[in-house]
Design an enzyme around this catalytic site. Sequence first.
Site, mmCIF file in Angstrom:
data_model
loop_
_atom_site.group_PDB
_atom_site.id
_atom_site.type_symbol
_atom_site.label_atom_id
_atom_site.label_comp_id
_atom_site.label_asym_id
_atom_site.label_seq_id
_atom_site.Cartn_x
_atom_site.Cartn_y
_atom_site.Cartn_z
ATOM 1 N N HIS A 158 47.913 47.646 35.080
ATOM 2 C CA HIS A 158 46.793 46.800 35.501
ATOM 3 C C HIS A 158 45.757 46.646 34.404
ATOM 4 O O HIS A 158 45.760 47.414 33.435
ATOM 5 C CB HIS A 158 46.125 47.406 36.744
ATOM 6 C CG HIS A 158 45.474 48.731 36.451
ATOM 7 N ND1 HIS A 158 46.144 49.920 36.530
ATOM 8 C CD2 HIS A 158 44.209 49.046 36.065
ATOM 9 C CE1 HIS A 158 45.334 50.917 36.224
ATOM 10 N NE2 HIS A 158 44.157 50.417 35.936
ATOM 11 N N HIS A 213 47.833 54.653 35.299
ATOM 12 C CA HIS A 213 47.343 56.014 35.536
ATOM 13 C C HIS A 213 48.421 56.855 36.215
ATOM 14 O O HIS A 213 49.236 56.327 36.972
ATOM 15 C CB HIS A 213 46.127 55.992 36.474
ATOM 16 C CG HIS A 213 45.016 55.117 36.011
ATOM 17 N ND1 HIS A 213 44.328 55.350 34.852
ATOM 18 C CD2 HIS A 213 44.461 54.002 36.552
ATOM 19 C CE1 HIS A 213 43.391 54.415 34.704
ATOM 20 N NE2 HIS A 213 43.467 53.589 35.723
ATOM 21 N N GLU A 259 43.191 54.367 42.500
ATOM 22 C CA GLU A 259 41.845 53.811 42.464
ATOM 23 C C GLU A 259 41.784 52.488 43.209
ATOM 24 O O GLU A 259 42.824 51.893 43.523
ATOM 25 C CB GLU A 259 41.372 53.632 41.014
ATOM 26 C CG GLU A 259 42.206 52.656 40.217
ATOM 27 C CD GLU A 259 41.905 52.713 38.705
ATOM 28 O OE1 GLU A 259 41.453 53.774 38.229
ATOM 29 O OE2 GLU A 259 42.126 51.700 38.023
ATOM 30 N N ARG A 291 46.836 53.876 27.916
ATOM 31 C CA ARG A 291 46.730 52.468 27.478
ATOM 32 C C ARG A 291 48.038 51.967 26.893
ATOM 33 O O ARG A 291 48.664 52.651 26.083
ATOM 34 C CB ARG A 291 45.655 52.341 26.397
ATOM 35 C CG ARG A 291 44.283 52.522 26.923
ATOM 36 C CD ARG A 291 43.229 52.174 25.866
ATOM 37 N NE ARG A 291 42.026 52.897 26.219
ATOM 38 C CZ ARG A 291 41.552 53.957 25.565
ATOM 39 N NH1 ARG A 291 42.152 54.382 24.468
ATOM 40 N NH2 ARG A 291 40.477 54.557 25.996
HETATM 41 O O1 LIG Z 1 40.797 52.539 28.599
HETATM 42 P P1 LIG Z 1 39.763 51.520 28.900
HETATM 43 O O2 LIG Z 1 40.163 50.135 28.485
HETATM 44 O O3 LIG Z 1 38.416 51.895 28.377
HETATM 45 O O4 LIG Z 1 39.627 51.464 30.499
HETATM 46 C C1 LIG Z 1 39.375 52.611 31.275
HETATM 47 C C2 LIG Z 1 38.898 52.214 32.670
HETATM 48 O O5 LIG Z 1 39.873 51.375 33.256
HETATM 49 C C3 LIG Z 1 39.605 50.927 34.589
HETATM 50 O O6 LIG Z 1 40.694 50.180 35.023
HETATM 51 C C4 LIG Z 1 39.407 52.094 35.522
HETATM 52 O O7 LIG Z 1 40.589 52.828 35.638
HETATM 53 C C5 LIG Z 1 38.325 52.979 34.950
HETATM 54 O O8 LIG Z 1 38.168 54.094 35.796
HETATM 55 C C6 LIG Z 1 38.677 53.434 33.553
HETATM 56 O O9 LIG Z 1 37.648 54.228 33.039
#
Ligand SMILES: O=P(O)(O)OC[C@H]1O[C@@H](O)[C@@H](O)[C@@H](O)[C@@H]1O
Length: 600
Positions: free
Chosen positions: A172, A97, A115, A192
């Site tokens: 992470h 992030h 977070e 991602r």
């Molecule tokens: O992109 P995806 O895999 O759906 O994950 C998204 C989620 O990841 C987690 O680690 C957090 O950061 C959540 O707040 C986020 O909504």
Amino acid sequence: MTKPIYLTPLSKERIWGGQKLQEYGFSIPKEQRTGEVWTVASHPNGMSRVQTGPMTGLTLEKLWSNHPEIFGMETDSDFPLLVKWIDASEDLSVQVHPNDKDANRFEKQPFGKNECWYILDCPEDAVLIYGHSLTSLNNFDETIHQGTLLQSLQHVPIAKGDFIYVPAGTVHALTKGCVVLEIQQNSDTTYRLFDYDRSDPVTGKVRPLHLEQARRIIRFPHFQYTEPAVMLTPFRKRLTQTPDFFVEEWSIRQTHILEVSRLFRVITVIEGTIELDHVLLSVGATAILPANSTFLIKGNGLVLITGPSLKMTTPHRIGIDLGGTQTRVAVIDQHKIVKQLSFPTNPKAGPSQTLSNIEYAIQVFSEEFHLSNIGIAAPGPLDTKTGLLLSPPNLPGWDEVDLVTPLSSAFDLPVFLENDANAAALGEALYGAGRHSSSVYYVTVSTGIGGGYVYMKQLIRGANGYAGEIGNTIIDSSGPLHPVLNKGSLEGYASGTALQSRANERHASSIERLLAHPQERDRFTNHLATGLANIIHTIDPEVIVVGGGVTGSADLYWEALQERVRELVYPSLRSKVDIRLAELKGQAGVIGAAALDGVE
Ligand SMILES: O=P(O)(O)OC[C@H]1O[C@@H](O)[C@@H](O)[C@@H](O)[C@@H]1O
């Protein structure tokens, strides 16, 4: 007294979600993969509404902008927090992030996404993906190209009740079977890197990756963040405090008064049943606690309390422990590590890379703390007066490197440099195993052997900064050769390196195995005890503190070492010998460095 404000939870379907959040008190759509339930949200992707009382139905956004008195702060920017529950029925994507600056710059968003997670449940032996072992952006590109990213990620073991802070920029992923409560800045920006090449069963589509965006914000090497929890009272533990928010865990066993706070707070029940101002709440319940009010909590349970942080104003010191394999940069409050960022040292890449990593870490801390000075513990030889490293054997090629000037000019702060063993000696003497003694000799038995002497809380450096350097003292001049030190020196006999080569010669698989052998144990204790007895006869310290990696197996030789030292000193001294294990362990370097005050 103002009343708690309850909000309606919002469930979110995710490709990796499941049905588990039902067990935490949420009613979620049947047969839907609910991955997240947002309990406090004021975001375009999810908006909480007031659930009870005269303001029922009002959005959190309106509540925030129209009722600043509830929040105790300026409400002209966006609501700062997002609280959600996550059910990772499958692995989440490997992701990263942005921080505030990058979120503003690249996404025109008000907040980045620092977070943190409180682990409510996870399988036995569960691990999280947290950090990477890549050294550069090129290295990252290669791994992506070759499809080997997963092999370059770090895994950390977790258990129920653990708390993990994930600063923006950390690669992470939550893993299958974890249920967590997430407290974060108000952002929904995820980049991602890898999504297991899976497609969404509903849409049949693969979710997009965001490699370009991620490339811009990941740091190489990975910086490991550490923040020890602080027990504020026997039932109240601070898990984190950052400029964005704090999180505390409260064990509710009796009646507690939540004292007035200038700012609003959010309470979430994560275990048991409690009463909040006479309303019975069970797991999953979440409320906003308005500013400037007190609240009564009783019952039997565990709650998390979060809210925006008040600004830190007291001065803090920076302690740096520059090692041949790892560098730690820590914020120290008196004698405690408040926060630490550590990263692998890459001696071959030269000092400028390490210096810029150190600068980055201090920069991060300077945005949060009022810093008063910086101390560096580094491998000797070095010159404390000029601030130069003098070709340390542990950092080959770092000849005449000035560590002090770049840091003092970048941060406009006094910077002190000290030999790492001396800094650790100061740490142990002031705040560790020697804190009740006025004359402390410290020895570190690790890769090499170093030492330092602290008298009346002052480091005794000697005329040239070599006082206490026990490693080069001669135990037996017909002893083993050492690449830099004297033949038959204590370091050549008893350091971790010497023990390791002895273990290799004797076909022992480890130092522990070697020392388990009575003859080898006596050989080692005799050498180390000879060095310590020499120190006792030279300076007669009140206490000797022994630290360093080789003390990890101290239970194998500790008694024998004490006994041998007693045999080697004057009979009248025998009952006075006081040898103790170091208490600050790996933290002595940063704590001692932060306590440095300069050399006259
Ligand atoms: O992109 P995806 O895999 O759906 O994950 C998204 C989620 O990841 C987690 O680690 C957090 O950061 C959540 O707040 C986020 O909504």
